[in-house]
Design an enzyme around this catalytic site. Sequence first.
Site, mmCIF file in Angstrom:
data_model
loop_
_atom_site.group_PDB
_atom_site.id
_atom_site.type_symbol
_atom_site.label_atom_id
_atom_site.label_comp_id
_atom_site.label_asym_id
_atom_site.label_seq_id
_atom_site.Cartn_x
_atom_site.Cartn_y
_atom_site.Cartn_z
ATOM 1 N N PHE A 36 20.072 73.702 28.637
ATOM 2 C CA PHE A 36 19.273 72.641 29.279
ATOM 3 C C PHE A 36 19.604 72.582 30.766
ATOM 4 C CE2 PHE A 36 18.908 67.886 30.182
ATOM 5 C CZ PHE A 36 17.623 68.024 30.665
ATOM 6 N N ASP A 58 21.922 73.988 19.860
ATOM 7 C CA ASP A 58 21.940 72.605 20.325
ATOM 8 C C ASP A 58 22.871 71.815 19.407
ATOM 9 O OD1 ASP A 58 21.141 69.829 20.697
ATOM 10 O OD2 ASP A 58 19.473 70.694 21.842
ATOM 11 N N ILE A 63 26.277 73.112 12.844
ATOM 12 C CA ILE A 63 26.513 74.562 12.900
ATOM 13 C C ILE A 63 27.812 74.880 12.159
ATOM 14 C CG2 ILE A 63 27.700 74.430 15.155
ATOM 15 C CD1 ILE A 63 26.322 77.200 15.783
ATOM 16 N N GLY A 102 32.766 66.784 12.712
ATOM 17 C CA GLY A 102 32.682 67.270 11.327
ATOM 18 C C GLY A 102 33.189 68.704 11.257
ATOM 19 N N LYS A 105 36.937 68.759 11.616
ATOM 20 C CA LYS A 105 37.575 68.297 10.380
ATOM 21 C C LYS A 105 37.600 69.426 9.340
ATOM 22 C CE LYS A 105 36.725 65.030 6.688
ATOM 23 N NZ LYS A 105 35.496 64.688 5.980
ATOM 24 N N TYR A 145 23.771 57.648 29.064
ATOM 25 C CA TYR A 145 24.942 58.491 29.326
ATOM 26 C C TYR A 145 26.231 57.693 29.110
ATOM 27 C CZ TYR A 145 27.999 61.754 31.875
ATOM 28 O OH TYR A 145 28.995 62.628 32.242
ATOM 29 N N ARG A 186 23.431 65.931 41.903
ATOM 30 C CA ARG A 186 24.659 65.191 42.213
ATOM 31 C C ARG A 186 24.961 65.308 43.700
ATOM 32 N NH1 ARG A 186 28.356 66.816 37.093
ATOM 33 N NH2 ARG A 186 27.025 68.650 37.138
HETATM 34 P P1 NAD Z 1 26.489 70.692 33.274
HETATM 35 O O1 NAD Z 1 25.197 70.001 33.148
HETATM 36 O O2 NAD Z 1 26.614 71.797 34.265
HETATM 37 O O3 NAD Z 1 26.981 71.256 31.869
HETATM 38 C C1 NAD Z 1 26.603 70.736 30.635
HETATM 39 C C2 NAD Z 1 26.273 71.897 29.716
HETATM 40 O O4 NAD Z 1 25.954 71.396 28.417
HETATM 41 C C3 NAD Z 1 25.065 72.710 30.186
HETATM 42 O O5 NAD Z 1 25.348 74.079 30.106
HETATM 43 C C4 NAD Z 1 23.966 72.310 29.215
HETATM 44 O O6 NAD Z 1 22.968 73.296 29.073
HETATM 45 C C5 NAD Z 1 24.764 72.037 27.960
HETATM 46 N N1 NAD Z 1 24.121 71.108 27.005
HETATM 47 C C6 NAD Z 1 23.580 69.896 27.275
HETATM 48 N N2 NAD Z 1 23.139 69.325 26.150
HETATM 49 C C7 NAD Z 1 23.427 70.178 25.134
HETATM 50 C C8 NAD Z 1 23.216 70.154 23.726
HETATM 51 N N3 NAD Z 1 22.611 69.118 23.142
HETATM 52 N N4 NAD Z 1 23.643 71.210 23.000
HETATM 53 C C9 NAD Z 1 24.222 72.280 23.585
HETATM 54 N N5 NAD Z 1 24.446 72.361 24.906
HETATM 55 C C10 NAD Z 1 24.048 71.317 25.676
HETATM 56 O O7 NAD Z 1 27.574 69.565 33.586
HETATM 57 P P2 NAD Z 1 29.141 69.651 33.893
HETATM 58 O O8 NAD Z 1 29.360 68.978 35.175
HETATM 59 O O9 NAD Z 1 29.652 71.015 33.680
HETATM 60 O O10 NAD Z 1 29.706 68.681 32.758
HETATM 61 C C11 NAD Z 1 30.361 69.152 31.584
HETATM 62 C C12 NAD Z 1 30.857 67.966 30.770
HETATM 63 O O11 NAD Z 1 31.767 67.202 31.545
HETATM 64 C C13 NAD Z 1 29.743 67.012 30.336
HETATM 65 O O12 NAD Z 1 30.015 66.565 29.029
HETATM 66 C C14 NAD Z 1 29.867 65.868 31.306
HETATM 67 O O13 NAD Z 1 29.424 64.659 30.746
HETATM 68 C C15 NAD Z 1 31.362 65.844 31.580
HETATM 69 N N6 NAD Z 1 31.657 65.239 32.889
HETATM 70 C C16 NAD Z 1 31.397 65.915 34.053
HETATM 71 C C17 NAD Z 1 31.649 65.311 35.279
HETATM 72 C C18 NAD Z 1 31.414 66.002 36.584
HETATM 73 O O14 NAD Z 1 31.652 65.389 37.625
HETATM 74 N N7 NAD Z 1 31.018 67.239 36.640
HETATM 75 C C19 NAD Z 1 32.166 63.998 35.302
HETATM 76 C C20 NAD Z 1 32.395 63.338 34.106
HETATM 77 C C21 NAD Z 1 32.150 63.978 32.896
HETATM 78 N N1 UDP Z 2 24.110 60.032 46.126
HETATM 79 C C1 UDP Z 2 23.555 60.044 47.403
HETATM 80 N N2 UDP Z 2 22.675 61.018 47.718
HETATM 81 C C2 UDP Z 2 22.330 62.007 46.866
HETATM 82 C C3 UDP Z 2 22.904 62.017 45.562
HETATM 83 C C4 UDP Z 2 23.791 61.010 45.226
HETATM 84 O O1 UDP Z 2 23.852 59.164 48.227
HETATM 85 O O2 UDP Z 2 21.522 62.879 47.259
HETATM 86 C C5 UDP Z 2 25.079 58.977 45.796
HETATM 87 C C6 UDP Z 2 24.811 58.247 44.492
HETATM 88 O O3 UDP Z 2 23.916 57.168 44.695
HETATM 89 C C7 UDP Z 2 26.206 57.793 44.116
HETATM 90 C C8 UDP Z 2 27.108 58.902 44.646
HETATM 91 O O4 UDP Z 2 26.338 59.591 45.629
HETATM 92 O O5 UDP Z 2 26.527 56.594 44.788
HETATM 93 C C9 UDP Z 2 27.556 59.881 43.571
HETATM 94 O O6 UDP Z 2 26.414 60.319 42.882
HETATM 95 P P1 UDP Z 2 26.448 61.440 41.746
HETATM 96 O O7 UDP Z 2 25.086 61.496 41.145
HETATM 97 O O8 UDP Z 2 27.022 62.682 42.300
HETATM 98 O O9 UDP Z 2 27.522 60.918 40.689
HETATM 99 P P2 UDP Z 2 27.781 59.503 39.962
HETATM 100 O O10 UDP Z 2 26.928 58.431 40.570
HETATM 101 O O11 UDP Z 2 27.440 59.764 38.548
HETATM 102 O O12 UDP Z 2 29.213 59.266 40.221
#
Ligand code: NAD
Ligand code: UDP
Length: 310
Positions: A36, A58, A63, A102, A105, A145, A186
């Site tokens: 995704f 997914d 699985i 699951g 486990k 989320y 982001r």
């Molecule tokens: P990302 O979007 O790059 O990675 C998420 C991955 O999960 C993607 O490869 C996507 O295709 C896959 N995915 C999504 N839904 C799925 C599903 N239903 N089944 C199988 N695959 C699925 O984001 P990321 O930044 O690498 O984040 C990874 C994890 O870390 C996430 O769970 C996110 O919530 C958590 N997280 C990330 C941050 C951050 O700042 N990057 C902060 C807090 C938590």
């Molecule tokens: N933000 C911003 N401009 C952008 C994207 C994000 O000012 O183009 C701000 C957003 O409103 C938030 C902070 O940057 O206050 C971090 O956003 P992000 O989406 O990276 O992460 P999160 O809000 O989930 O911490």
Amino acid sequence: MTKTILITGGAGFIGSHLCEKLLSEGNNVICLDNFFTGSKRNIEHLLGLKNFELIRHDIVEPILIEADEIYNLACPASPVHYQYNAIKTIKTSVIGVTNMLGLAKRAKAKILQASTSEVYGDPLMHPQKEEYWGNVNPIGIRSCYDEGKRVAETLMMDYHRQHCVQIKIMRIFNTYGPRMAENDGRVVSNFIVQALKGEDITIYGDGSQTRSFCYVDDLVRGMVTLMEKDHFTGPVNIGNDSEYTVLELAEMIKEFTGSKSKIVHKPLPSDDPVKRRPDLTLAGKELHYKPAVPIHEGLNKTIKYFKTVL
Ligand code: NAD
Ligand code: UDP
């Protein structure tokens, strides 16, 4: 003994770095992803390795796999992507996490859940400690989320108490680095892409809101250390505790890219947290975790990456 490790969301930003690290330590890695927000490009350099396997799946569907450890990262992480199909996002954190628990486990595997600082919502405690229960809007645009990840933590704890599943809950704070998607939405990727393309840098609101940005290598090291730590479930915060306003971030990125982009202001999305910084005391005590990459170094590595993909 060689471990077999399942990484869901392994083709995503953090997941692809985790695949690399665990492969380099000699493990068998099964990367599972529905693509995704992840992409094959993130892991294409791993595809030929004999101890690497890729499955398109997914996690909302069950699985059958055998594994010794499961890192459950599958879930879109950027507000733009997790709000695109909000119902699917919450299903991923509730049905998806139940499926992975699951599996853990049945296979007697350890499981680590990628939770988030968003469980604290718009925090009234600063910096955020793990004991804080948070200030989350249950019916807002971020709830699919935030509340999804909160239920995921509940499910983890209940499988642990009821079925003795070995669990690890990691609360990840804003993480950045190479392989963030260009259209991720982001703040770090948006600002770097805008600065490199000479487009306006879009600050939402007045830019006084704060975040604490962690370079992906630090985060992945913390993640693996948590998985290896016996008798510790967390939740534990992992991130970097240097805090910046969004305006400061925009100015740093402008300077490091040498960009002539203008900084412009756009409306602040609803429920955008005002401030965020992890209290890392528990991570330091239990995991000897300390972030090592300062922001200028991490941003410059990320800028270098985006220069190659743009
Ligand atoms: P990302 O979007 O790059 O990675 C998420 C991955 O999960 C993607 O490869 C996507 O295709 C896959 N995915 C999504 N839904 C799925 C599903 N239903 N089944 C199988 N695959 C699925 O984001 P990321 O930044 O690498 O984040 C990874 C994890 O870390 C996430 O769970 C996110 O919530 C958590 N997280 C990330 C941050 C951050 O700042 N990057 C902060 C807090 C938590
Ligand atoms: N933000 C911003 N401009 C952008 C994207 C994000 O000012 O183009 C701000 C957003 O409103 C938030 C902070 O940057 O206050 C971090 O956003 P992000 O989406 O990276 O992460 P999160 O809000 O989930 O911490």
